[in-house]
Scaffold this motif. Sequence first.
Motif, PDB file in Angstrom:
ATOM      1  N   ILE A  54      60.582   8.816 -16.401  1.00 35.84           N
ATOM      2  CA  ILE A  54      61.593  10.080 -16.702  1.00 35.84           C
ATOM      3  C   ILE A  54      61.771  10.805 -15.427  1.00 35.84           C
ATOM      4  O   ILE A  54      62.867  11.205 -15.053  1.00 35.84           O
ATOM      5  N   PHE A  55      60.827  10.821 -14.699  1.00 37.95           N
ATOM      6  CA  PHE A  55      60.796  11.668 -13.263  1.00 37.95           C
ATOM      7  C   PHE A  55      61.702  11.053 -12.406  1.00 37.95           C
ATOM      8  O   PHE A  55      62.625  11.507 -11.806  1.00 37.95           O
ATOM      9  N   ALA A  56      61.514   9.740 -12.129  1.00 40.51           N
ATOM     10  CA  ALA A  56      62.595   9.052 -11.294  1.00 40.51           C
ATOM     11  C   ALA A  56      64.132   9.197 -11.792  1.00 40.51           C
ATOM     12  O   ALA A  56      64.827   9.124 -11.227  1.00 40.51           O
ATOM     13  N   ALA A  57      64.080   8.948 -13.169  1.00 44.57           N
ATOM     14  CA  ALA A  57      65.653   9.113 -13.892  1.00 44.57           C
ATOM     15  C   ALA A  57      66.157  10.510 -13.562  1.00 44.57           C
ATOM     16  O   ALA A  57      67.311  10.454 -13.955  1.00 44.57           O
ATOM     17  N   MET A  58      65.375  11.359 -13.206  1.00 39.89           N
ATOM     18  CA  MET A  58      65.957  12.662 -12.935  1.00 39.89           C
ATOM     19  C   MET A  58      67.167  12.560 -11.754  1.00 39.89           C
ATOM     20  O   MET A  58      67.961  13.495 -11.625  1.00 39.89           O
ATOM     21  N   ALA A 228      65.968  19.629  -8.281  1.00 43.06           N
ATOM     22  CA  ALA A 228      65.978  18.987  -6.807  1.00 43.06           C
ATOM     23  C   ALA A 228      64.651  19.495  -6.489  1.00 43.06           C
ATOM     24  O   ALA A 228      63.931  18.843  -5.859  1.00 43.06           O
ATOM     25  N   LEU A 229      64.418  20.959  -6.463  1.00 45.79           N
ATOM     26  CA  LEU A 229      63.228  21.575  -5.802  1.00 45.79           C
ATOM     27  C   LEU A 229      61.941  20.982  -6.329  1.00 45.79           C
ATOM     28  O   LEU A 229      60.860  20.721  -5.834  1.00 45.79           O
ATOM     29  N   VAL A 230      61.921  21.026  -7.863  1.00 43.96           N
ATOM     30  CA  VAL A 230      60.935  20.567  -8.716  1.00 43.96           C
ATOM     31  C   VAL A 230      60.558  19.194  -8.532  1.00 43.96           C
ATOM     32  O   VAL A 230      59.348  18.928  -8.224  1.00 43.96           O
ATOM     33  N   LEU A 231      61.384  18.273  -8.192  1.00 43.72           N
ATOM     34  CA  LEU A 231      61.297  16.946  -7.954  1.00 43.72           C
ATOM     35  C   LEU A 231      60.567  16.812  -6.747  1.00 43.72           C
ATOM     36  O   LEU A 231      59.942  16.126  -6.455  1.00 43.72           O
TER      37      LEU A 231
END
Length: 562
Positions: A54-58, A228-231
């Motif tokens: 899910i993180f990568a799919a962001m 984008a900043l969170v990731l």
Amino acid sequence: MEKTKPGTDTPPTAHAEEAVATALATDPEALARSYGPSGLRGLLQSGFVVRCAIFAAMGGFLFGYDQGVISITLTMDHFVETFPRIDGKTDPSAGFWKGLMTAMLQLGALLGAAQAGYLADKLSRKYAMFVGFLWFLVGSAIQTGSIRYAMLVVGRTIGGIGIGTLSMTAPLYISEISPPNVRGALLVLEEWSIVFGIVVAFYITYGTRFIAGEWSWRLPFLLQIVPALVLIAFIQRLPFTPRWLAAQGRDKEEALETLVRLRRLPETDERVIAEWIEVRAEAAVQKEVQAERHPNLVNNSSLSASVKLELASWIDNFRKKSYKRTMVGMGLMLFQQLVGINAMIYYGPSFFESLGLDYEMQLNMSGVMNILQLVGVTPAILLMDRVGRRPLLIWGSASMVACHVIVAAIIGTYTGRWEDHKGAAWCGVAFIFVYMVAFGLTWGPVAWAMPSELFSSTLRAKGVSLSTCSNWFNNFIIGLITPPLVQHSAYGAFVFFAVFSFLSGVWTWFVVPETTGRTLEDMDEIWGDDLGRQDKERTTSVVLKLERELAVTRGTVIPEKP
């Protein structure tokens, strides 16, 4: 109590466990079954991997957001006042300038996808995603602060480089961390995230259009910086992929530790051992094949040799034994764009305007249209493996042809007379909705999932990259030509998409093979080559060698196998 062999601390059953692991390592279908059910039940048993995916799919979410944000923004008065080049009332070439501004995101994405494979190999999959997030962050900041048309175009191009990098590296990361039983379902998550991003962006701009002043369009561009900043802040917590670690020679301890962390199983589990052996074997085979194909370049450490080796690796996909696979992968992405999906997403209000709807209804119907694509994508997670890729593509093409032809006929017949034929207008709207569901169920997810299944293991990385580049190039063309096409003839636009929807079905019928449940040998027979068989023989040989090394390490005596 089991007796151990003299001079060892390993019980006799170790040999049997390693033999089982070896059998699983050489049989992908058996390994997938050993991990349990596929689909939703399999996902529920793989919680940590799902969270990482899910993180990568962001990355897909950011791509979808940047696509969706432009749809209503192009209709905002303050946006048009800031960039008068896209105002059809003052500039007769507005259609071209609007298309160019929209399409530069895709051109940047093409550049990003082209260099993403190199970054993914050199920096790792997760740090290649980090680079993509940085590009996206800079591009979003420039778009937010744009005061001239050229500045906005530059911002969209830079943001596109980030999107293209993520479009290549995020699915690669997901596929390499996923258990084989749920890999297909998790890869569909990327397409779902793209569509979800489109829906979120659309409704954010739907709300901000009521803001008085330029923040009506600047705020949506600014908001995309937040995820984008969170990731960027949390990407360090993601594990490296076992396959990348194996390719870097960090296969003996780090790759195994990563698999244990991802699978939440002990390192003695036969499935973990099997995957560990399999990823190490694939890395060894990749190096062996590269040395065989390009011996003068592999053994040369100079910069020029590295560049030539990278170029030669791309060219390998167009050689006699592999070009058919490459053409099908690139063709899938070609037709995915030419059937009209992104034209609908970028310029939805314009298409609904051609059906006589007023401004508010144009926006409302565009929102419903995007939601219906999400509705279509969701069941595809389960249907792709049950129904098969090829039937979905063929039925999708037939459905899209029917929808485009009906809408084209309605526009061609009733344009200029909508007040007296409102029922016909709403019939056209309904068939646009049917088109969105049909695409979301078929060509949307299938065209993204199939390329990785077409190629032998030694050609897969570059083959998927070429398919992704094809998507972005054709996406760029559609973004560029649609505004002038709709401006001159909305009827002609739907005819154009109907023709290519028909051609996509014919091409699929005669050219595209079914990949669901097919072995490497099956794919060889389809393509008329032996690349899969060669790769499997090499892999089996390396697997047996690694099994013997593992046995020696653990103190188990395993006889040589013929």
